[in-house]
Design a protein around this motif. Sequence first.
Motif, PDB file in Angstrom:
ATOM      1  N   PRO A 181       0.830  -1.220   0.000  1.00 48.79           N
ATOM      2  CA  PRO A 181       0.000   0.000   0.000  1.00 48.79           C
ATOM      3  C   PRO A 181       0.859   1.262   0.000  1.00 48.79           C
ATOM      4  O   PRO A 181       1.055   1.892   1.051  1.00 48.79           O
ATOM      5  CB  PRO A 181      -0.801  -0.145   1.304  1.00 48.79           C
ATOM      6  N   ASP A 182       1.351   1.639  -1.191  1.00 46.08           N
ATOM      7  CA  ASP A 182       2.239   2.812  -1.282  1.00 46.08           C
ATOM      8  C   ASP A 182       1.557   4.084  -0.797  1.00 46.08           C
ATOM      9  O   ASP A 182       2.218   5.042  -0.394  1.00 46.08           O
ATOM     10  CB  ASP A 182       2.682   3.006  -2.740  1.00 46.08           C
ATOM     11  N   HIS A 183       0.218   4.080  -0.861  1.00 49.97           N
ATOM     12  CA  HIS A 183      -0.514   5.290  -0.474  1.00 49.97           C
ATOM     13  C   HIS A 183      -0.267   5.654   0.997  1.00 49.97           C
ATOM     14  O   HIS A 183      -0.437   6.805   1.384  1.00 49.97           O
ATOM     15  CB  HIS A 183      -2.011   5.115  -0.739  1.00 49.97           C
ATOM     16  N   LEU A 184       0.161   4.676   1.832  1.00 52.32           N
ATOM     17  CA  LEU A 184       0.366   4.976   3.248  1.00 52.32           C
ATOM     18  C   LEU A 184       1.453   6.037   3.427  1.00 52.32           C
ATOM     19  O   LEU A 184       1.266   7.012   4.151  1.00 52.32           O
ATOM     20  CB  LEU A 184       0.749   3.709   4.026  1.00 52.32           C
ATOM     21  N   ASP A 185       2.582   5.859   2.717  1.00 47.19           N
ATOM     22  CA  ASP A 185       3.644   6.866   2.806  1.00 47.19           C
ATOM     23  C   ASP A 185       3.197   8.166   2.147  1.00 47.19           C
ATOM     24  O   ASP A 185       3.460   9.252   2.659  1.00 47.19           O
ATOM     25  CB  ASP A 185       4.926   6.350   2.132  1.00 47.19           C
TER      26      ASP A 185
ATOM     27  N   GLU B  25       0.189   9.389   1.808  1.00 47.48           N
ATOM     28  CA  GLU B  25      -0.785  10.106   2.641  1.00 47.48           C
ATOM     29  C   GLU B  25      -0.097  10.936   3.716  1.00 47.48           C
ATOM     30  O   GLU B  25      -0.440  12.083   3.952  1.00 47.48           O
ATOM     31  CB  GLU B  25      -1.725   9.105   3.332  1.00 47.48           C
ATOM     32  N   VAL B  26       0.911  10.303   4.332  1.00 48.11           N
ATOM     33  CA  VAL B  26       1.606  10.990   5.418  1.00 48.11           C
ATOM     34  C   VAL B  26       2.375  12.196   4.876  1.00 48.11           C
ATOM     35  O   VAL B  26       2.382  13.273   5.472  1.00 48.11           O
ATOM     36  CB  VAL B  26       2.536  10.005   6.178  1.00 48.11           C
TER      37      VAL B  26
ATOM     38  N   GLU C   1      -0.064  14.930   4.046  1.00 48.66           N
ATOM     39  CA  GLU C   1      -0.515  15.537   5.302  1.00 48.66           C
ATOM     40  C   GLU C   1       0.520  16.544   5.799  1.00 48.66           C
ATOM     41  O   GLU C   1       0.184  17.645   6.196  1.00 48.66           O
ATOM     42  CB  GLU C   1      -0.685  14.424   6.346  1.00 48.66           C
TER      43      GLU C   1
END
Lengths: 562, 81
Positions: free
Chosen positions: B60-64, B66-67, B70
């Motif tokens: 899930p590359d989106h996790l990094d 997203e942070v 943010e």
Amino acid sequence: MSFTIILCYLSLLLFLGVFAGRLLKKSSGDFFLASRGIGPFMLLMSVFGTTMTAFALIGSTGKTFEFGIGVYGLMASWSGIIHAAIFFLIGAKVWALGKKHGYVTQLSYFRDRYQSDGLVLLLFPLVVCFVVLYLLIGVIGAGRFIEGVTPETFSESTAVTTVPLAAVPADLKIPADWQKRVTVKNGELSVSGSLHPKRKGLFMPLSKAPEWKKAVNELMKKAPRGAVPKPAGMAIVCLVVLFYVFFGGMRATAWANTMQTLVFMVMGLIAFYVITDALGGPVEASKKLLANEGKNSVMAREGLIGKWQFLTYCFIPLSVGMFPHLFQHWLTARKASNFKLTVVAHPICILITWVPCVLLGMWAFGILPDGTNPNAVLGMMVARYSGEVLAGLIGAGVLAAIMSSMDSQFLCLSSLFTNDIVSHHFSQKEISDEKKILLGRGFVVAIVLVCYLIGLSNTQSVFDLGVWCFTGFAGLFPILFAALYWKRSNKQGAIAGVLTLAVLETTGYLLSLGEHEGEFLILGMMPVAFIVTITTAVMVLVTLLTPPPNDEIVEKFFPAKN
Amino acid sequence: MRILVISLILLLAILHQDWWWWEAKEPLVFGFMPIGLAWHAGISLAAGLVGLMAVRFCWPDHLDDEVVEEAVAETGKEEAS
């Protein structure tokens, strides 16, 4: 010699604590989470070291001695599959949420996700109780282990042990250099100073007379071993861990874990190489055991492990998902992708650590006498086939495995007290970062002291209860999984799940106190299988019967993807 | 690819329950490892390989991302104020 090597190793850890302490930034984020800056390799080593305790070396060898090679499938290969899946599905996601919302502990996440202080107050004593039990096993285990590997550390030269000897055997010849310590006269055998159990092998061949053998056996039982006493061993290990956690916080813990994990993996391999070599090589050792009809049962699983027990053991590794100390390690990662190495390498690290120990336990069954204490198997094999230096190095390895879990547990309990109880409930204003570190350190000292004092008292009941701490953590896993992946999950469901677990856990423990042969099973299955299933069912049912969480919470934790 | 990885994990769980080697002491793999142990050592290796596939194809590359987004948004807010 063994004790000197162990002391050298412990000194190295103290040095590491001082060094990490110098780098400590004066922020609670650095003390509790190493400023969320841990890279992939240190994360792997921290996570692996934290999940593996002394059991990885001593327990795996001993259990194989008792239940055969099936122990690997039961405990290690299930863990390889399930732990890796948990790191992928839970670890990386928890990290992202922690980074985004500033969580320091598992309970702070639950409080925010379910908007419930009640749930946290319910979870807190359970989690603390499970961690303390887990910790105690390490503390007591360390004390016992140091006592076991340090005979004749103190000579106790003034102590004289005398045992009756029916008659002085005609063939008895005491070597000249022993005569200062060993006296045989008028129907008694006297020895001054402490005696290493290995000395039995030197005393026995001095005479073939049965009365001599009897007297030597009596002497070995009666003479002081001169080992580091268990309370002192426990105190030494607690103080070393306390020192580096106190001064260096999570940074020192992560560094120490990296070093300790490497130490216990390497020492395990060295022990395997040396012992295997002394047995004439692995092929020869296995061939001999296979040819021994009365002993080769440990090379299979029939009659030693139940098939349903083997299947339902898969629920135990779920406990890793709910270990609060591991949760905290996950939050230390610099980025989510740092988990990739842990997902891939964790099963391989388990393989590297466990296979040699399982093989040693298997071969030991053909060599050591029946009725040998399983926990003493590795130590006896090391004592029999290697020298004191190796025994000391392996001792350091075992202590490394114990301490690499203890440090994280001490720090995690301190984080829970500081962040989830004191800061949240008792402070009107925001507590300053410096005060948080001070509180955190104070709690570390208090927890170490409490664990040490409990460790000095009734120890066996701690070990009996210890098995249930893994079951308890596994029983809480569905609540974490639902919190992360089920939008509909709400606080009522979570609270119902926790209460169900508490009731089932207590009932299971009380039932296990009754008479049963071997491991306590229900219908041939692990109790944890029933506990996880029932807890999940109650949580889901109550969730569906109560209102869903509000939209704000759903949007916060399950944002719509663009 | 996600379905393949999930299927492989389920397959590993099924292969883990190797009742067919339950009573077998032989063959000795590499001359020293009973088949029941070698099989499960293989399961651990395979778990590592499936993990490799999972992080390679399903991470899930989106996790990094997203942070990072943010953090950028936070910085933007601070600069604007």
